[in-house]
Design an enzyme around this catalytic site. Structure first.
Site, PDB file in Angstrom:
ATOM      1  N   TYR A 262       8.886  19.380 -24.926  1.00 23.21           N
ATOM      2  CA  TYR A 262       9.913  19.391 -23.754  1.00 23.21           C
ATOM      3  C   TYR A 262      11.350  19.385 -24.168  1.00 23.21           C
ATOM      4  O   TYR A 262      12.346  19.998 -23.807  1.00 23.21           O
ATOM      5  CB  TYR A 262       9.507  18.690 -22.749  1.00 23.21           C
ATOM      6  N   ASP A 297       4.425  23.117 -17.411  1.00 23.39           N
ATOM      7  CA  ASP A 297       4.606  23.796 -16.364  1.00 23.39           C
ATOM      8  C   ASP A 297       6.256  24.311 -16.316  1.00 23.39           C
ATOM      9  O   ASP A 297       6.671  25.192 -15.670  1.00 23.39           O
ATOM     10  CB  ASP A 297       4.554  22.516 -15.044  1.00 23.39           C
ATOM     11  N   LYS A 369      -2.654  17.576 -14.702  1.00 25.06           N
ATOM     12  CA  LYS A 369      -1.633  17.255 -13.935  1.00 25.06           C
ATOM     13  C   LYS A 369      -1.006  18.691 -13.463  1.00 25.06           C
ATOM     14  O   LYS A 369      -0.737  19.537 -14.150  1.00 25.06           O
ATOM     15  CB  LYS A 369      -0.408  16.660 -14.662  1.00 25.06           C
TER      16      LYS A 369
END
Length: 518
Positions: A262, A297, A369
């Site tokens: 990320y 995500d 998640k």
């Protein structure tokens, strides 16, 4: 409920992920960073900051680096200096900041004595991680845990820790099982951890040790009131990843956002810096019993959720490999995926179910998640509320472990308490109405959903094979924009100057203890 996927194909995907990940782990083992060394000093008990807000750990690491470089680590020169000056860590840091101490690398018996004392001091911090883990387990045993899965995950983000606390407690009373305190905008790019309780964050609250302590104490009070343990989440990412992990472990946070790529992709942090910092942070999480949440995500906020679905699966496999190498267990792997397909795409809900079931089938023991729609939230709160209902239903049908509450005001405003209350009502209605629907939902073995899942897994295997064929493997793939369409070369990005190749004399007691070498 699982898809009927060939276990040999899943095993092949894992083997390829290991082949991609292994050179990255070897690279991480050969390097250190300023953040790794600062985390070591924090575990040894060094805290606080100078009047200007610069932490003493930054001063001490910078002073050692200026005198002898970073490649040997800070433990040996710091504990040699402590013995020579008859000091404690705080006083030594103050003197180092004032230029009153010169560091050198000890040898022979002097080095052995410095290593012994460093190991003892850092061992106290490791023991504190252990104590926090035991305290969590004891509290859950005494007052009870969340009565069902998925755990309902809700965000607070006022910027003021003293405003966050009542909002978090209100959310827990309305049914949230996990409270995530969003970090202030830009904190991931600060190469220091702010000190003390903070009241002026931007779109979030600064991650500090005192803020962690205050929120954990408040949620403990609410947990006892409700008769169920309420979990606390923050962010171990950015340029201070291992430091924040250490502070979180000592203050008994329960989950931390901690993704392998990320920071590289979305904050332009140097890839080598990120992978080195990530490894120690995950070793700390493993020891402290913290569940990590990964960030796949986010890829789908920049890349198309249908076309790029296989990059999510690929990243999940890599995150699993890096996590397990660092000592995390399946129950600690909150691997991320999201409900981000354009709702105007035909069969969009069936595609979402296929992607969610694929993740659940590959990682059956991980508390996945499940992230709500954001990219295609338009500001139409009625459509948004309906879309969040579909997201909640997909979570119920596919047995997700951690469900992040979607807000109908996404893309409009920072949500009010009333917005969160409506969102929680949406979750409760869908979960109560669906019940154990996952037990009854069995897609046709050769139907649309199963075939789409096989297609995505096959594309992930193909991508892993292509990464292996790159001269520099994953580093080249990241530089080429494979994930999230972001191109991040290994010789660029923020924080590169804080990386050093370890010398033969390198010693870090935190690493050796956490890896079980001492």
């Amino acid at each position: 409920m699982r898809l009927e996927l060939d276990p040999r194909t899943i095993a092949q995907a894992r083997a390829l992920a290991a082949k991609v990940g292994d050179p990255i782990v070897e690279m991480a083992k050969k390097h250190t960073t300023v953040a790794v060394e600062r985390a070591t000093l924090r575990l040894a008990g060094l805290a606080g900051a100078d009047p200007d807000g610069t932490p003493w750990v930054n001063h001490l690491v910078d002073a050692v680096r200026a005198d002898i470089g970073l490649e040997h680590g800070v433990a040996l020169p710091v504990w040699q200096a402590l013995a020579a000056h008859d000091n404690d860590l705080s006083r030594l840091a103050e003197e180092a900041a004032a230029g009153q101490v010169t560091f050198h690398l000890p040898e022979g018996a002097e080095a052995e004595l410095a290593a012994k004392h460093a190991r003892e001091a850092v061992g106290v911090g490791i023991a504190r991680l252990d104590a926090s883990r035991v305290a969590r387990e004891r509290m859950i045993a005494e007052i009870g845990d969340a009565p069902r899965k998925p755990w309902i995950y809700l965000i607070v983000a006022t910027g003021d820790i003293y405003e966050d606390i009542p909002q978090a407690q209100a959310a827990a009373r309305e049914g949230a099982d996990i409270i995530a305190v969003i970090r202030s905008t830009g904190q991931s790019l600060l190469d220091y951890v702010p000190e003390g309780a903070t009241r002026e964050g931007f779109a979030g609250t600064y991650a500090t040790q005192e803020n962690f302590r205050l929120m954990r104490a408040a949620l403990d009070e609410t947990s006892r009131e409700l008769g169920r343990y309420v979990r606390l989440t923050n962010y171990a990412s950015g340029l201070c990843m291992p430091e924040i992990a250490a502070l979180a472990g000592m203050e008994r946070l329960d989950m931390m956002l901690n993704d392998s790529m990320y920071g590289i992709l979305f904050r332009d942090i140097n890839p080598v810096r990120t992978f080195v910092d990530q490894r120690l942070s995950r070793q700390i999480h493993a020891r402290a019993g913290i569940i990590i949440n990964t960030g796949e995500d986010n890829y789908l906020t920049t890349a198309d959720a249908v076309e790029a679905a296989h990059t999510v699966t690929t990243s999940q496999l890599l995150n699993e490999y890096f996590a397990k190498e660092a000592g995390l267990e399946d129950w600690q792997l909150g691997l991320g995926h999201a409900f981000e397909i354009n709702p105007d795409v035909p069969d969009s809900f069936r595609l979402e179910l296929a992607h969610a079931l694929l993740a659940k089938t590959i990682f059956p023991d991980a508390p996945l998640k499940w992230m709500p729609p954001t990219r295609h939230m338009t500001g139409d709160i009625f459509k948004g509320y309906l879309l969040d209902g579909f997201f909640n239903l997909a979570g119920a049908m596919t047995d997700q472990g951690i469900l992040l509450v979607g807000m109908m005001t996404e893309a409009v405003v920072t949500p009010w308490i009333s917005d969160r209350d409506l969102a929680l009502q949406n979750v409760r209605y869908v979960m109560d109405a669906a019940g154990r629907l996952g037990e009854d939902f069995h897609p046709a073995p050769d139907g649309f959903i199963a075939n789409r899942a096989r297609e995505v897994l096959g594309e992930s295997i193909d991508l892993l094979g292509k990464i292996i064929d790159e001269p520099n493997g994953l580093l080249d793939a990241i530089a080429d924009g494979t994930f999230g369409l972001m191109k991040r070369p290994a010789d660029a990005g923020k924080g590169l100057e804080g990386v050093a190749v370890k010398s033969e004399a390198y010693y870090n007691p935190a690493s050796t203890i956490l890896e079980g070498e001492e």
